[in-house]
Design a protein around this motif. Sequence first.
Motif, PDB file in Angstrom:
ATOM      1  N   ALA A  10     -37.170 -28.571  41.567  1.00 30.92           N
ATOM      2  CA  ALA A  10     -38.056 -29.105  40.604  1.00 30.92           C
ATOM      3  C   ALA A  10     -37.868 -30.852  40.653  1.00 30.92           C
ATOM      4  O   ALA A  10     -37.608 -31.656  41.078  1.00 30.92           O
ATOM      5  CB  ALA A  10     -37.174 -29.291  39.051  1.00 30.92           C
ATOM      6  N   GLY A  11     -39.435 -31.215  40.310  1.00 34.65           N
ATOM      7  CA  GLY A  11     -40.264 -32.129  40.566  1.00 34.65           C
ATOM      8  C   GLY A  11     -40.807 -32.237  41.939  1.00 34.65           C
ATOM      9  O   GLY A  11     -41.850 -33.188  42.330  1.00 34.65           O
ATOM     10  N   LYS A  12     -40.507 -30.985  42.205  1.00 28.62           N
ATOM     11  CA  LYS A  12     -41.074 -31.598  44.020  1.00 28.62           C
ATOM     12  C   LYS A  12     -42.141 -30.157  44.269  1.00 28.62           C
ATOM     13  O   LYS A  12     -43.373 -29.798  44.959  1.00 28.62           O
ATOM     14  CB  LYS A  12     -39.712 -30.771  45.558  1.00 28.62           C
ATOM     15  N   VAL A  13     -41.551 -29.233  43.434  1.00 26.47           N
ATOM     16  CA  VAL A  13     -42.721 -28.007  43.250  1.00 26.47           C
ATOM     17  C   VAL A  13     -42.711 -27.892  41.951  1.00 26.47           C
ATOM     18  O   VAL A  13     -41.710 -27.927  40.701  1.00 26.47           O
ATOM     19  CB  VAL A  13     -42.145 -26.901  43.989  1.00 26.47           C
ATOM     20  N   THR A  14     -43.800 -27.854  41.260  1.00 23.57           N
ATOM     21  CA  THR A  14     -44.222 -27.875  39.292  1.00 23.57           C
ATOM     22  C   THR A  14     -45.204 -26.174  39.890  1.00 23.57           C
ATOM     23  O   THR A  14     -46.255 -26.166  40.680  1.00 23.57           O
ATOM     24  CB  THR A  14     -45.225 -28.843  39.127  1.00 23.57           C
ATOM     25  N   VAL A  15     -45.011 -25.560  38.643  1.00 26.21           N
ATOM     26  CA  VAL A  15     -46.015 -24.007  38.761  1.00 26.21           C
ATOM     27  C   VAL A  15     -45.940 -25.076  36.856  1.00 26.21           C
ATOM     28  O   VAL A  15     -45.673 -24.635  36.041  1.00 26.21           O
ATOM     29  CB  VAL A  15     -44.699 -23.044  38.415  1.00 26.21           C
ATOM     30  N   SER A  16     -47.764 -24.441  36.898  1.00 25.72           N
ATOM     31  CA  SER A  16     -48.551 -24.569  35.697  1.00 25.72           C
ATOM     32  C   SER A  16     -49.211 -23.637  35.192  1.00 25.72           C
ATOM     33  O   SER A  16     -49.448 -22.823  35.899  1.00 25.72           O
ATOM     34  CB  SER A  16     -49.054 -25.726  35.488  1.00 25.72           C
ATOM     35  N   ILE A  17     -49.503 -23.518  33.868  1.00 26.71           N
ATOM     36  CA  ILE A  17     -50.638 -22.704  33.708  1.00 26.71           C
ATOM     37  C   ILE A  17     -52.185 -23.149  33.207  1.00 26.71           C
ATOM     38  O   ILE A  17     -51.554 -24.211  32.284  1.00 26.71           O
ATOM     39  CB  ILE A  17     -50.262 -21.206  33.022  1.00 26.71           C
ATOM     40  N   GLU A  18     -53.172 -23.142  34.028  1.00 24.97           N
ATOM     41  CA  GLU A  18     -53.975 -23.696  33.533  1.00 24.97           C
ATOM     42  C   GLU A  18     -55.606 -22.921  33.661  1.00 24.97           C
ATOM     43  O   GLU A  18     -55.463 -21.364  33.194  1.00 24.97           O
ATOM     44  CB  GLU A  18     -54.444 -25.199  35.049  1.00 24.97           C
ATOM     45  N   GLU A  19     -56.505 -23.178  33.003  1.00 22.49           N
ATOM     46  CA  GLU A  19     -57.377 -22.863  32.246  1.00 22.49           C
ATOM     47  C   GLU A  19     -58.068 -21.757  33.600  1.00 22.49           C
ATOM     48  O   GLU A  19     -58.722 -20.606  33.302  1.00 22.49           O
ATOM     49  CB  GLU A  19     -58.935 -23.463  32.133  1.00 22.49           C
ATOM     50  N   ARG A  20     -57.849 -22.248  35.358  1.00 25.34           N
ATOM     51  CA  ARG A  20     -58.576 -21.424  36.032  1.00 25.34           C
ATOM     52  C   ARG A  20     -57.450 -20.341  36.393  1.00 25.34           C
ATOM     53  O   ARG A  20     -57.488 -19.489  37.151  1.00 25.34           O
ATOM     54  CB  ARG A  20     -58.823 -22.478  37.348  1.00 25.34           C
ATOM     55  N   GLY A  21     -55.929 -20.104  36.119  1.00 28.05           N
ATOM     56  CA  GLY A  21     -54.705 -19.624  36.440  1.00 28.05           C
ATOM     57  C   GLY A  21     -53.730 -20.082  36.791  1.00 28.05           C
ATOM     58  O   GLY A  21     -53.108 -21.602  36.179  1.00 28.05           O
ATOM     59  N   ILE A  22     -52.970 -19.509  37.064  1.00 28.30           N
ATOM     60  CA  ILE A  22     -51.719 -19.847  37.532  1.00 28.30           C
ATOM     61  C   ILE A  22     -51.549 -20.733  38.306  1.00 28.30           C
ATOM     62  O   ILE A  22     -52.265 -20.976  40.407  1.00 28.30           O
ATOM     63  CB  ILE A  22     -50.434 -19.231  37.650  1.00 28.30           C
ATOM     64  N   VAL A  23     -50.646 -21.881  38.808  1.00 23.93           N
ATOM     65  CA  VAL A  23     -50.984 -23.142  40.165  1.00 23.93           C
ATOM     66  C   VAL A  23     -49.418 -23.721  40.623  1.00 23.93           C
ATOM     67  O   VAL A  23     -48.894 -24.597  39.812  1.00 23.93           O
ATOM     68  CB  VAL A  23     -52.109 -24.660  39.583  1.00 23.93           C
TER      69      VAL A  23
END
Length: 260
Positions: free
Chosen positions: A109-122
């Motif tokens: 955590a803090g070095k790898v982030t996972v998010s859902i944006e308009e274009r998809g999963i990042v």
Amino acid sequence: MKKRGQEPVKENHERWLITYADLITLLLIFFVVMYTLSKIDANKYYAIASSLAKTMGGSQSIMESGGPSLVPGADESKELESYLDKAEEKNMEKIQKQIQEYVDKQGLAGKVTVSIEERGIVVSFQDVVLFPLGVAELNPSSRDIVDKVGAILRQTPNYIRVEGHTDNLPISTSRFPSNWELSLARSASVVHRLIEFSDIPPDRLSATGYGEYRPRKPNDSEANRQQNRRVDIVVLRTKFQEVEPEAVNRPVESKQSGKE
């Protein structure tokens, strides 16, 4: 001579009404089918066609033969689009949750982030997680991380784009004349790893390098530059896949030369 008491046979002048009624019926059937096709609703089409076939004493062979198939496209109904969007969103939330659980378990955590944006999963990796400074080969310790994330991403049919990013500190070596080459080489290393060890089909993957030109934060401090040096794995939503070039199916060439 007519027999006494026999009624004379009258000629029927209204037989044309039978032909006219048949014509009207066929026209009605035609327009009903055309209206159904305009909606591109496969289930509705099948139900109406089946009903018409039974009514006219036929069979459903027209739907079981090799005629043109109804494939949802740009004109598909809003209901179908909404259903597919919700299904895709649910699948992306599932993948995000699985990757986040792995990241938390590994203490990333803090070095790898996972998010859902308009274009998809990042899935965004800081460069220190994957690469030594100025190097495009994966750390031995980072290979397992890429493999575990790749195993989770393998369950989605979406296109996956790997993006390399750097800070604005110049680099000039025999292998990397600029940050363009370094960012692209790093994304390509991740792509090769996903193909070889996560069994993700190559035609679903692409690698790109943005160099220093897509920073998250201004490159005015070491902390900000650290966040800008990253590799992003992006699972594209279906609507963004439409701009991706399609693969051309080519016939398999014979391994034996000189034979047709």
